[in-house]
Design an enzyme around this catalytic site. Structure first.
Site, PDB file in Angstrom:
ATOM      1  N   PHE A   1      -1.739   8.276   4.281  1.00  0.00           N
ATOM      2  CA  PHE A   1      -2.507   8.918   5.353  1.00  0.00           C
ATOM      3  C   PHE A   1      -3.758   9.638   4.822  1.00  0.00           C
ATOM      4  O   PHE A   1      -4.048  10.781   5.189  1.00  0.00           O
ATOM      5  CB  PHE A   1      -1.665   9.950   6.132  1.00  0.00           C
ATOM      6  CG  PHE A   1      -0.546   9.374   6.956  1.00  0.00           C
ATOM      7  CD1 PHE A   1      -0.433   8.019   7.199  1.00  0.00           C
ATOM      8  CD2 PHE A   1       0.417  10.226   7.507  1.00  0.00           C
ATOM      9  CE1 PHE A   1       0.610   7.504   7.966  1.00  0.00           C
ATOM     10  CE2 PHE A   1       1.462   9.723   8.280  1.00  0.00           C
ATOM     11  CZ  PHE A   1       1.553   8.361   8.509  1.00  0.00           C
TER      12      PHE A   1
ATOM     13  N   LYS B   1       5.642   3.928  17.050  1.00  0.00           N
ATOM     14  CA  LYS B   1       5.599   2.818  16.075  1.00  0.00           C
ATOM     15  C   LYS B   1       6.774   2.918  15.129  1.00  0.00           C
ATOM     16  O   LYS B   1       6.986   3.962  14.504  1.00  0.00           O
ATOM     17  CB  LYS B   1       4.274   2.858  15.311  1.00  0.00           C
ATOM     18  CG  LYS B   1       4.121   1.693  14.323  1.00  0.00           C
ATOM     19  CD  LYS B   1       2.695   1.535  13.882  1.00  0.00           C
ATOM     20  CE  LYS B   1       2.543   0.416  12.870  1.00  0.00           C
ATOM     21  NZ  LYS B   1       1.153   0.236  12.459  1.00  0.00           N
TER      22      LYS B   1
ATOM     23  N   ASN C   1       0.835  -1.200   0.000  1.00  0.00           N
ATOM     24  CA  ASN C   1       0.000   0.000   0.000  1.00  0.00           C
ATOM     25  C   ASN C   1       0.870   1.250   0.000  1.00  0.00           C
ATOM     26  O   ASN C   1       1.967   1.269   0.543  1.00  0.00           O
ATOM     27  CB  ASN C   1      -0.966  -0.009   1.206  1.00  0.00           C
ATOM     28  CG  ASN C   1      -0.394   0.716   2.416  1.00  0.00           C
ATOM     29  OD1 ASN C   1      -0.472   1.948   2.514  1.00  0.00           O
ATOM     30  ND2 ASN C   1       0.228  -0.038   3.329  1.00  0.00           N
TER      31      ASN C   1
ATOM     32  N   SER D   1       5.641   5.269   8.688  1.00  0.00           N
ATOM     33  CA  SER D   1       5.000   4.966   7.403  1.00  0.00           C
ATOM     34  C   SER D   1       5.969   5.304   6.290  1.00  0.00           C
ATOM     35  O   SER D   1       6.605   6.359   6.313  1.00  0.00           O
ATOM     36  CB  SER D   1       3.731   5.793   7.234  1.00  0.00           C
ATOM     37  OG  SER D   1       3.323   5.734   5.879  1.00  0.00           O
TER      38      SER D   1
ATOM     39  N   ASN E   1       5.871  -1.410  11.405  1.00  0.00           N
ATOM     40  CA  ASN E   1       5.095  -0.915  10.265  1.00  0.00           C
ATOM     41  C   ASN E   1       5.429  -1.774   9.035  1.00  0.00           C
ATOM     42  O   ASN E   1       6.137  -2.767   9.140  1.00  0.00           O
ATOM     43  CB  ASN E   1       5.435   0.566  10.023  1.00  0.00           C
ATOM     44  CG  ASN E   1       4.218   1.352   9.545  1.00  0.00           C
ATOM     45  OD1 ASN E   1       3.524   0.910   8.630  1.00  0.00           O
ATOM     46  ND2 ASN E   1       3.947   2.491  10.163  1.00  0.00           N
TER      47      ASN E   1
ATOM     48  N   ASN F   1       5.032   6.008   3.324  1.00  0.00           N
ATOM     49  CA  ASN F   1       4.257   6.652   2.263  1.00  0.00           C
ATOM     50  C   ASN F   1       4.044   8.144   2.428  1.00  0.00           C
ATOM     51  O   ASN F   1       3.262   8.748   1.711  1.00  0.00           O
ATOM     52  CB  ASN F   1       2.906   5.940   2.129  1.00  0.00           C
ATOM     53  CG  ASN F   1       3.090   4.468   1.814  1.00  0.00           C
ATOM     54  OD1 ASN F   1       3.909   4.138   0.957  1.00  0.00           O
ATOM     55  ND2 ASN F   1       2.382   3.604   2.512  1.00  0.00           N
ATOM     56  N   THR F   2       4.716   8.729   3.413  1.00  0.00           N
ATOM     57  CA  THR F   2       4.731  10.186   3.547  1.00  0.00           C
ATOM     58  C   THR F   2       6.200  10.560   3.441  1.00  0.00           C
ATOM     59  O   THR F   2       6.998  10.152   4.300  1.00  0.00           O
ATOM     60  CB  THR F   2       4.133  10.624   4.898  1.00  0.00           C
ATOM     61  OG1 THR F   2       2.737  10.288   4.909  1.00  0.00           O
ATOM     62  CG2 THR F   2       4.278  12.122   5.123  1.00  0.00           C
TER      63      THR F   2
END
Ligand SMILES: Cc1cc2nc3c(=O)[nH]c(=O)nc-3n(C[C@H](O)[C@H](O)[C@H](O)COP(=O)(O)O)c2cc1C
Length: 342
Positions: A118, A222, A114, A180, A251, A182-183
């Site tokens: 966010f 996390k 994925n 994450s 994560n 993805n940022t």
């Protein structure tokens, strides 16, 4: 009991685009919850309460962040047997996330990639959802906070402070997501200097909020699986020194060796599910040996059966969470893990 998820629901859901399937699953669960039908999903396992981070958890299994991003279905997941539900990641302001498609199934390996980025309704709307959707929920509610995409890292602390202050009254614990993939740049906040600055500010704020409200809400961090043992040990020492209340590991991973050659394997984003399990378990073990023994670990990553949950606990986790395993196995997995741990 026949496995209706596997025989009926999953074939239908897997015919849909993954994000649409996600949407319909949550909509279905929300409706079931409103009609009181979610009781049919009850796992039929006795409570096995444990105390972790000073909170009483009805059992050791939780729903990992990212599935109920906007906190719409807390009681529904609770009815299914999850002892804790971590909602979010939630940012101060609403944001749409990355362009679609951004969610891919790697079915051969029980995995997902994925790059959602966010997508979430923002902290105020999410808190409205929490107030509505936690009614009847007897478990522990975690609220996972992050920073908006357009907030530069130099000002990231402001976003996390906003999240902490706003979420504090509603949360049982708060998870600080700095992992994450993805940022852009988010994982730079795991650098020990940056992590130290951020987490010290948040711990100080937690102290002030505890005094103001008379309620102490534990603060967990996390982390990503894409670090070597030296980096993990360095962070573990820092977390102990700062007095973090918990560490959530891990994560999703940016590594692809476990899925190379498969369709979608080269999509950008974070890989989760079965191929992550071995690494996540190693990270839990490395953390456990380096971390102050008083700091609990919430183990997550690739757990797709009872043996996986047991392995994470044996490696040093105090609680476990699932996400991708749940996509592939549904409520059956919750039941299987709870019965095995009971
Ligand atoms: C589609 C998707 C979205 C996710 N979103 C978030 C998120 O918003 N915040 C977060 O901390 N973790 C997020 N995660 C990571 C999961 O919480 C979990 O750490 C990871 O998927 C490993 O567990 P699993 O193998 O059981 O899925 C997401 C995972 C997936 C698959």
């Amino acid at each position: 009991m026949p496995d209706l998820y596997r025989s009926l629901l999953r074939p239908l859901l897997f015919r849909l685009d993954p994000e649409r399937a996600h949407h319909w699953t949550l909509a279905g669960l929300r409706t079931a919850s409103l009609l009181g039908l979610d009781a049919l999903l009850a796992p039929g396992a006795p409570d096995t309460p444990v105390e972790v981070m000073g909170l009483r958890f009805p059992n050791r299994l939780g729903l990992a962040a990212g599935l109920d991003k906007s906190a719409a279905c807390i009681a529904g997941f609770g009815a299914m047997g999850f002892g804790h539900v971590e909602v979010g990641t939630i940012t101060p302001r609403p944001q749409p996330g990355n362009p679609k498609p951004r969610l891919f199934r790697l079915r051969e390996r029980g995995a997902v990639i994925n790059r959602m980025g966010f997508n979430n309704p923002g902290i105020e709307a999410a808190l409205d959802n929490v107030a509505r959707s936690r009614r009847g929920f007897c478990g522990v509610l975690g609220i996972n906070i992050g920073k908006n995409k357009d907030t530069p890292n130099e000002r990231a602390v402001d976003d996390y402070l906003t999240g902490l202050q706003r979420a504090y009254p509603a949360a049982d614990y708060i998870a600080v997501n700095v992992s994450s993939p993805n940022t852009a740049g988010l994982r730079d906040l795991q650098d020990p200097t940056a992590a130290g600055n951020l987490l010290r500010r948040l711990k100080a704020e937690q102290g002030g909020l505890a005094e103001q409200t008379g309620k102490r809400v534990p603060l967990a961090v996390k982390i990503a699986p894409d670090m070597d043992d030296h980096q993990i040990a360095e962070l573990a020492a820092l977390f102990g020194e700062i007095g973090m209340d918990g560490v959530i590991a891990t994560n999703t991973t940016v590594a692809r060796h476990a899925v190379s050659g498969l369709r979608h394997a080269d999509e950008a984003g974070g890989l989760s599910g079965a191929p992550l399990e071995a690494r996540a378990t190693e990270v839990i073990a490395a953390l456990r040996s380096a971390l102050d023994p008083r700091v609990p670990i919430i183990g997550v990553g690739g757990i797709s059966d009872a043996a996986g949950a047991r392995a994470a606990l044996a490696a040093g986790a105090d609680l476990v969470q699932i996400y991708t395993g749940f996509i592939y196995r549904g409520p059956t997995l919750v039941r299987e893990i709870l019965r095995a741990l009971a």
